[in-house]
Design a protein around this motif. Structure first.
Motif, PDB file in Angstrom:
ATOM      1  N   ARG B   7     -16.034  -8.607   3.672  1.00  0.00           N
ATOM      2  CA  ARG B   7     -15.643  -9.993   3.399  1.00  0.00           C
ATOM      3  C   ARG B   7     -15.718 -10.238   1.890  1.00  0.00           C
ATOM      4  O   ARG B   7     -16.714  -9.864   1.255  1.00  0.00           O
ATOM      5  CB  ARG B   7     -16.635 -10.932   4.106  1.00  0.00           C
ATOM      6  N   VAL B   8     -14.674 -10.824   1.325  1.00  0.00           N
ATOM      7  CA  VAL B   8     -14.692 -11.150  -0.115  1.00  0.00           C
ATOM      8  C   VAL B   8     -14.246 -12.595  -0.312  1.00  0.00           C
ATOM      9  O   VAL B   8     -13.576 -13.167   0.557  1.00  0.00           O
ATOM     10  CB  VAL B   8     -13.756 -10.217  -0.934  1.00  0.00           C
ATOM     11  N   LYS B   9     -14.623 -13.176  -1.457  1.00  0.00           N
ATOM     12  CA  LYS B   9     -14.218 -14.561  -1.704  1.00  0.00           C
ATOM     13  C   LYS B   9     -12.782 -14.607  -2.213  1.00  0.00           C
ATOM     14  O   LYS B   9     -12.000 -15.448  -1.834  1.00  0.00           O
ATOM     15  CB  LYS B   9     -15.166 -15.197  -2.721  1.00  0.00           C
ATOM     16  N   TYR B  10     -12.467 -13.691  -3.131  1.00  0.00           N
ATOM     17  CA  TYR B  10     -11.119 -13.620  -3.692  1.00  0.00           C
ATOM     18  C   TYR B  10     -10.557 -12.210  -3.518  1.00  0.00           C
ATOM     19  O   TYR B  10     -11.293 -11.240  -3.610  1.00  0.00           O
ATOM     20  CB  TYR B  10     -11.129 -14.003  -5.171  1.00  0.00           C
ATOM     21  N   ARG B  11      -9.225 -12.160  -3.322  1.00  0.00           N
ATOM     22  CA  ARG B  11      -8.584 -10.871  -3.060  1.00  0.00           C
ATOM     23  C   ARG B  11      -8.583  -9.945  -4.281  1.00  0.00           C
ATOM     24  O   ARG B  11      -8.784  -8.754  -4.163  1.00  0.00           O
ATOM     25  CB  ARG B  11      -7.127 -11.142  -2.636  1.00  0.00           C
ATOM     26  N   LYS B  12      -8.336 -10.550  -5.475  1.00  0.00           N
ATOM     27  CA  LYS B  12      -8.234  -9.728  -6.695  1.00  0.00           C
ATOM     28  C   LYS B  12      -9.219 -10.217  -7.750  1.00  0.00           C
ATOM     29  O   LYS B  12      -9.635 -11.369  -7.714  1.00  0.00           O
ATOM     30  CB  LYS B  12      -6.804  -9.811  -7.236  1.00  0.00           C
ATOM     31  N   GLN B  13      -9.557  -9.330  -8.672  1.00  0.00           N
ATOM     32  CA  GLN B  13     -10.504  -9.667  -9.740  1.00  0.00           C
ATOM     33  C   GLN B  13      -9.938  -9.273 -11.084  1.00  0.00           C
ATOM     34  O   GLN B  13      -9.086  -8.387 -11.161  1.00  0.00           O
ATOM     35  CB  GLN B  13     -11.799  -8.865  -9.550  1.00  0.00           C
ATOM     36  N   GLN B  14     -10.444  -9.917 -12.158  1.00  0.00           N
ATOM     37  CA  GLN B  14     -10.080  -9.473 -13.503  1.00  0.00           C
ATOM     38  C   GLN B  14     -10.890  -8.216 -13.816  1.00  0.00           C
ATOM     39  O   GLN B  14     -11.906  -7.953 -13.184  1.00  0.00           O
ATOM     40  CB  GLN B  14     -10.362 -10.584 -14.502  1.00  0.00           C
ATOM     41  N   ILE B  67     -27.435   6.057  -0.506  1.00  0.00           N
ATOM     42  CA  ILE B  67     -26.367   5.786  -1.471  1.00  0.00           C
ATOM     43  C   ILE B  67     -26.708   4.439  -2.107  1.00  0.00           C
ATOM     44  O   ILE B  67     -26.799   3.429  -1.414  1.00  0.00           O
ATOM     45  CB  ILE B  67     -24.977   5.744  -0.792  1.00  0.00           C
ATOM     46  N   ARG B  68     -26.934   4.429  -3.399  1.00  0.00           N
ATOM     47  CA  ARG B  68     -27.436   3.226  -4.071  1.00  0.00           C
ATOM     48  C   ARG B  68     -26.327   2.365  -4.669  1.00  0.00           C
ATOM     49  O   ARG B  68     -26.603   1.297  -5.220  1.00  0.00           O
ATOM     50  CB  ARG B  68     -28.417   3.627  -5.172  1.00  0.00           C
ATOM     51  N   VAL B  69     -25.086   2.817  -4.627  1.00  0.00           N
ATOM     52  CA  VAL B  69     -23.988   2.016  -5.186  1.00  0.00           C
ATOM     53  C   VAL B  69     -22.987   1.693  -4.079  1.00  0.00           C
ATOM     54  O   VAL B  69     -22.864   2.448  -3.115  1.00  0.00           O
ATOM     55  CB  VAL B  69     -23.274   2.739  -6.351  1.00  0.00           C
ATOM     56  N   PHE B  70     -22.306   0.564  -4.237  1.00  0.00           N
ATOM     57  CA  PHE B  70     -21.308   0.171  -3.234  1.00  0.00           C
ATOM     58  C   PHE B  70     -20.034  -0.279  -3.945  1.00  0.00           C
ATOM     59  O   PHE B  70     -20.102  -1.047  -4.918  1.00  0.00           O
ATOM     60  CB  PHE B  70     -21.860  -0.961  -2.359  1.00  0.00           C
ATOM     61  N   PRO B  71     -18.874   0.164  -3.491  1.00  0.00           N
ATOM     62  CA  PRO B  71     -17.632  -0.250  -4.155  1.00  0.00           C
ATOM     63  C   PRO B  71     -17.259  -1.691  -3.811  1.00  0.00           C
ATOM     64  O   PRO B  71     -16.689  -1.944  -2.757  1.00  0.00           O
ATOM     65  CB  PRO B  71     -16.603   0.751  -3.635  1.00  0.00           C
ATOM     66  N   GLU B  72     -17.619  -2.623  -4.681  1.00  0.00           N
ATOM     67  CA  GLU B  72     -17.380  -4.050  -4.399  1.00  0.00           C
ATOM     68  C   GLU B  72     -16.323  -4.658  -5.305  1.00  0.00           C
ATOM     69  O   GLU B  72     -16.005  -5.824  -5.183  1.00  0.00           O
ATOM     70  CB  GLU B  72     -18.675  -4.867  -4.460  1.00  0.00           C
ATOM     71  N   LYS B  73     -15.780  -3.888  -6.231  1.00  0.00           N
ATOM     72  CA  LYS B  73     -14.796  -4.449  -7.168  1.00  0.00           C
ATOM     73  C   LYS B  73     -13.395  -3.976  -6.805  1.00  0.00           C
ATOM     74  O   LYS B  73     -13.142  -2.760  -6.792  1.00  0.00           O
ATOM     75  CB  LYS B  73     -15.144  -4.011  -8.593  1.00  0.00           C
ATOM     76  N   PRO B  74     -12.466  -4.915  -6.525  1.00  0.00           N
ATOM     77  CA  PRO B  74     -11.096  -4.477  -6.219  1.00  0.00           C
ATOM     78  C   PRO B  74     -10.353  -4.103  -7.499  1.00  0.00           C
ATOM     79  O   PRO B  74     -10.375  -4.853  -8.476  1.00  0.00           O
ATOM     80  CB  PRO B  74     -10.483  -5.704  -5.550  1.00  0.00           C
ATOM     81  N   ILE B  75      -9.742  -2.947  -7.496  1.00  0.00           N
ATOM     82  CA  ILE B  75      -8.984  -2.476  -8.666  1.00  0.00           C
ATOM     83  C   ILE B  75      -7.511  -2.468  -8.282  1.00  0.00           C
ATOM     84  O   ILE B  75      -7.117  -1.786  -7.331  1.00  0.00           O
ATOM     85  CB  ILE B  75      -9.424  -1.054  -9.088  1.00  0.00           C
TER      86      ILE B  75
END
Lengths: 227, 139
Positions: B7-14, B67-75
């Motif tokens: 679940r994300v708040k916004y589809r894309k990020q800067q 695994i200590r990192v999670f891919p949370e940034k949309p590229i």
């Protein structure tokens, strides 16, 4: 029990701040501060190599001999780490009496493997690596040995720990020290990876589709306006 | 393994900037040994998964891998041979923001030599220079 109190020589720091602390570190000295017992805090520097080797051995109490002053019994209160997360850059030392009651965290040394951990897929995990103890300064152990060979069941709790006289565990007695868990084999194939990649996350702020703007619904209105 | 959030708040990020070193998640917290990043990178979900598979194949259910990192940034990425403009491109992959000092993976329940070999295999899959670290001093 640790009865050995190592003596460390310390030099008073006249100039304080990041720049001077950095210069001390380059010379193999570790910046530290001694405070407590109603006296003024004294910024000092100690030999980094000696201090770190003692800390690695699990020692908590030191006899600090400040040049040009009296020696003081000090307990390591806090360590500050650098950007690497494990490099000590500063030590906080507090003045103590050997008969004073203090709360310290001591490293746990786990020994042996229980029978239940020898099953296929079973892994012995340690939930806690340090235990908080309330004891006299002279009674602080270097580490706590925990023998897991005769562990009953799959979980060992803090309450099951047999501590030496004079030591009291501050940590939650129901907290697990070690447990045996069965690691499930996860799908490692490419199919699992692609399936996970294709799914899209739910967008919380996404606009809900309006019947007026939906294809077919809004076009009629536009067509009417044109007429 | 899940390579993106549910679940994300916004589809894309800067894009943003990644300055400085990690101030959180920069020490071994769960396992006995860890793999620490020494550089700054967007670590994609695929790369994290590749590391996980490399470690799990080597350890063969012997230890526990964290695994200590999670891919949370949309590229997002524009398709090839597309003219500039016409809005932001679609999301290509999801990435974890990794700064120098971030712990990427942790291993528990295996001897040091085995952990070292497993983490070396993981390090080969990472797009950034890494080093093996152990638990820090306790007082």
């Amino acid at each position: 029990m640790s009865h050995e109190v190592p003596v460390l020589e310390a030099q008073p720091r006249e100039r304080l701040g990041t720049r001077y602390a950095k210069r001390l570190r380059l010379k193999g000295q570790l910046p530290a501060v001694i405070y407590g017992h109603g006296s003024e805090p004294t910024p000092v520097s100690v030999n980094e190599k000696l201090m770190l080797s003692a800390l690695r051995r699990g020692l908590h109490v030191f006899e600090i001999k400040v040049s040009g002053g009296a020696s003081e019994t000090c307990l390591v209160k806090e360590l500050q780490f650098g950007w690497q997360g494990d490099n000590v850059v500063h030590v906080d030392l507090t003045r103590v009496n050997l008969d004073e009651m203090v709360t310290v965290s001591v490293t746990i040394n786990f020994i042996g493997t229980p029978e239940s951990a020898k099953r296929i897929g079973a892994v012995l995990t340690h939930d806690i690596s340090e235990l908080e103890l309330h004891c006299k300064v002279r009674d602080i152990p270097e580490s706590i040995r925990v023998d897991l060979t005769n562990m009953v069941g799959d979980i060992m709790t803090v309450a099951q720990l047999k501590l030496a006289a004079g030591l009291t565990a501050v940590s939650n007695p129901h907290a697990a020290l070690a447990r045996v868990v069965v690691v499930l084999e996860e799908a490692t194939g490419e199919a699992a990876t692609t399936a996970a990649t294709l799914a899209e996350p739910e967008v919380l702020t996404a606009k809900k589709e309006d019947p007026a703007t939906a294809p077919g619904g809004g076009d009629d209105k536009k067509a009417d306006k044109k007429k | 393994m899940k390579l993106l959030p549910s679940r994300v708040k916004y589809r894309k990020q800067q894009r943003g900037k990644m300055k400085g070193c990690a101030t959180r998640g920069n020490y071994v917290a769960f396992g006995d040994y860890g793999l620490q990043s020494l550089g700054t990178v967007w670590l994609s979900g695929r790369q994290i998964d590749a590391g996980r598979i490399a470690a799990q194949h080597f350890l063969r259910r012997q230890g526990k891998l964290y695994i200590r990192v999670f891919p949370e940034k949309p590229i997002s990425k524009k398709p090839l041979e597309t003219r500039m403009g016409t809005g932001k491109a679609e999301v290509e992959y999801w990435a974890a923001r990794v700064k120098p000092g971030t712990i990427l993976f942790e291993v528990e329940g295996v001897p040091e030599d085995l952990a070292k070999q497993a983490l070396a295999r993981v390090a080969h899959k990472m797009p950034v220079r890494c080093r093996m670290v152990s638990r820090r001093l306790a007082v």
